[in-house]
Write an enzyme that holds these catalytic residues in place. Structure first.
Site, mmCIF file in Angstrom:
data_model
loop_
_atom_site.group_PDB
_atom_site.id
_atom_site.type_symbol
_atom_site.label_atom_id
_atom_site.label_comp_id
_atom_site.label_asym_id
_atom_site.label_seq_id
_atom_site.Cartn_x
_atom_site.Cartn_y
_atom_site.Cartn_z
ATOM 1 N N GLY A 46 0.839 -1.192 0.000
ATOM 2 C CA GLY A 46 0.000 0.000 0.000
ATOM 3 C C GLY A 46 0.871 1.237 0.000
ATOM 4 N N GLN A 51 3.150 9.903 1.730
ATOM 5 C CA GLN A 51 4.493 9.302 1.791
ATOM 6 C C GLN A 51 5.393 9.761 0.649
ATOM 7 O OE1 GLN A 51 2.577 5.228 2.326
ATOM 8 N NE2 GLN A 51 4.477 4.948 3.461
ATOM 9 N N CYS A 92 6.031 -0.386 7.589
ATOM 10 C CA CYS A 92 5.706 0.815 6.811
ATOM 11 C C CYS A 92 6.927 1.210 5.993
ATOM 12 C CB CYS A 92 5.322 1.949 7.762
ATOM 13 S SG CYS A 92 4.889 3.478 6.903
ATOM 14 N N LEU A 93 6.686 1.556 4.736
ATOM 15 C CA LEU A 93 7.795 1.984 3.882
ATOM 16 C C LEU A 93 8.429 3.266 4.399
ATOM 17 C CD1 LEU A 93 6.116 1.241 0.433
ATOM 18 C CD2 LEU A 93 7.918 -0.084 1.562
ATOM 19 N N HIS A 134 -4.242 1.699 7.860
ATOM 20 C CA HIS A 134 -2.853 2.178 7.906
ATOM 21 C C HIS A 134 -2.670 3.341 6.917
ATOM 22 C CE1 HIS A 134 1.662 1.264 7.983
ATOM 23 N NE2 HIS A 134 1.546 1.989 6.880
ATOM 24 N N GLU A 135 -3.233 3.202 5.721
ATOM 25 C CA GLU A 135 -3.067 4.247 4.694
ATOM 26 C C GLU A 135 -3.886 5.494 5.029
ATOM 27 O OE1 GLU A 135 -0.672 3.600 3.035
ATOM 28 O OE2 GLU A 135 -0.624 1.425 2.995
ATOM 29 N N HIS A 138 -2.000 7.583 7.337
ATOM 30 C CA HIS A 138 -0.989 8.420 6.668
ATOM 31 C C HIS A 138 -1.600 9.730 6.181
ATOM 32 C CE1 HIS A 138 2.697 6.084 6.508
ATOM 33 N NE2 HIS A 138 2.104 5.031 5.970
HETATM 34 O O1 GNR Z 1 4.051 -2.691 2.575
HETATM 35 C C1 GNR Z 1 3.437 -2.531 3.627
HETATM 36 N N1 GNR Z 1 3.150 -3.605 4.406
HETATM 37 C C2 GNR Z 1 2.296 -3.540 5.503
HETATM 38 C C3 GNR Z 1 2.298 -4.622 6.374
HETATM 39 C C4 GNR Z 1 1.463 -4.618 7.471
HETATM 40 C C5 GNR Z 1 0.616 -3.562 7.689
HETATM 41 C C6 GNR Z 1 0.613 -2.479 6.850
HETATM 42 C C7 GNR Z 1 1.448 -2.463 5.742
HETATM 43 S S1 GNR Z 1 1.419 -1.105 4.664
HETATM 44 C C8 GNR Z 1 3.070 -1.167 4.054
HETATM 45 C C9 GNR Z 1 3.276 -0.126 2.994
HETATM 46 C C10 GNR Z 1 3.110 1.238 3.606
HETATM 47 O O2 GNR Z 1 3.916 1.763 4.336
HETATM 48 N N2 GNR Z 1 1.984 1.861 3.358
HETATM 49 O O3 GNR Z 1 1.745 3.054 3.922
HETATM 50 NI NI NI Z 2 2.908 3.086 5.753
#
Ligand code: GNR
Ligand code: NI
Length: 168
Positions: A46, A51, A92-93, A134-135, A138
């Protein structure tokens, strides 16, 4: 199409609140294409526009390994449908190299616009429910580390600051 730079914690720009998209036009579709390029290159499941330092409410997700189910959520609105929560080991990236369990509601409904500007609703399950929340966090300037203890968050912050200094 382009792979964009991903901001990393504790970059203050990750705390910016994204504005709603008023027109789902070619500029937004271009952003979406660049976000998919960036997410697949990382690789991740995601990515929120925040980001890549674009502060508009755009999310891309693809949970598959073969990149076969790209999903776009513009101006997403989430409704929690039930009390149940579950822990999931999140990464998270923007927080590279760290994962920690986060508790989130399991039953949610999401309303959003697609790439054509059409409204749709869905009830995501399992990892998709986790990822959408999660997104959306952000887009609101929130990171998964905000759910951790101050001690854990500070440790991650210090290590990433050092890595950034060294240029790792
Ligand atoms: O790649 C991603 N893996 C992930 C694993 C567990 C819970 C959430 C994520 S999202 C993350 C990519 C990311 O940072 N999206 O904002
Ligand atoms: Ni993230």
């Amino acid at each position: 199409m382009a792979v964009l730079e991903i901001l990393e914690f504790p970059d203050p720009r990750l705390r910016t609140k994204a504005k709603p998209v008023t027109d789902v036009d070619d500029r937004i579709r271009n952003l979406v294409a660049d976000m998919f390029d960036t997410m697949y290159a990382a690789p991740g499941i995601g990515l929120a526009a925040t980001q890549v330092n674009v502060h508009e409410q755009v999310i891309v997700i693809d949970l598959t390994e073969d990149r076969s189910q790209p999903m776009v959520f513009i101006n997403p609105e989430i409704t929690v449908l039930g009390d149940e929560t579950a822990d999931y080991e999140e990464g998270c990236l923007s927080v590279p190299g760290y994962t920690e369990p986060v508790a989130r509601p399991t039953q949610v409904k999401v309303k959003a616009l697609n790439e054509q500007g059409e409204s749709f609703e869905m009830i995501p399950e399992d990892l998709l429910a986790v990822c959408i929340q999660h997104e959306i966090d952000h887009l609101q300037g929130k990171l998964f580390v905000d759910y951790l203890s101050p001690l854990k968050r500070q440790r991650i912050r210090s290590k990433l600051e050092k890595a950034h200094r060294v240029g790792a």
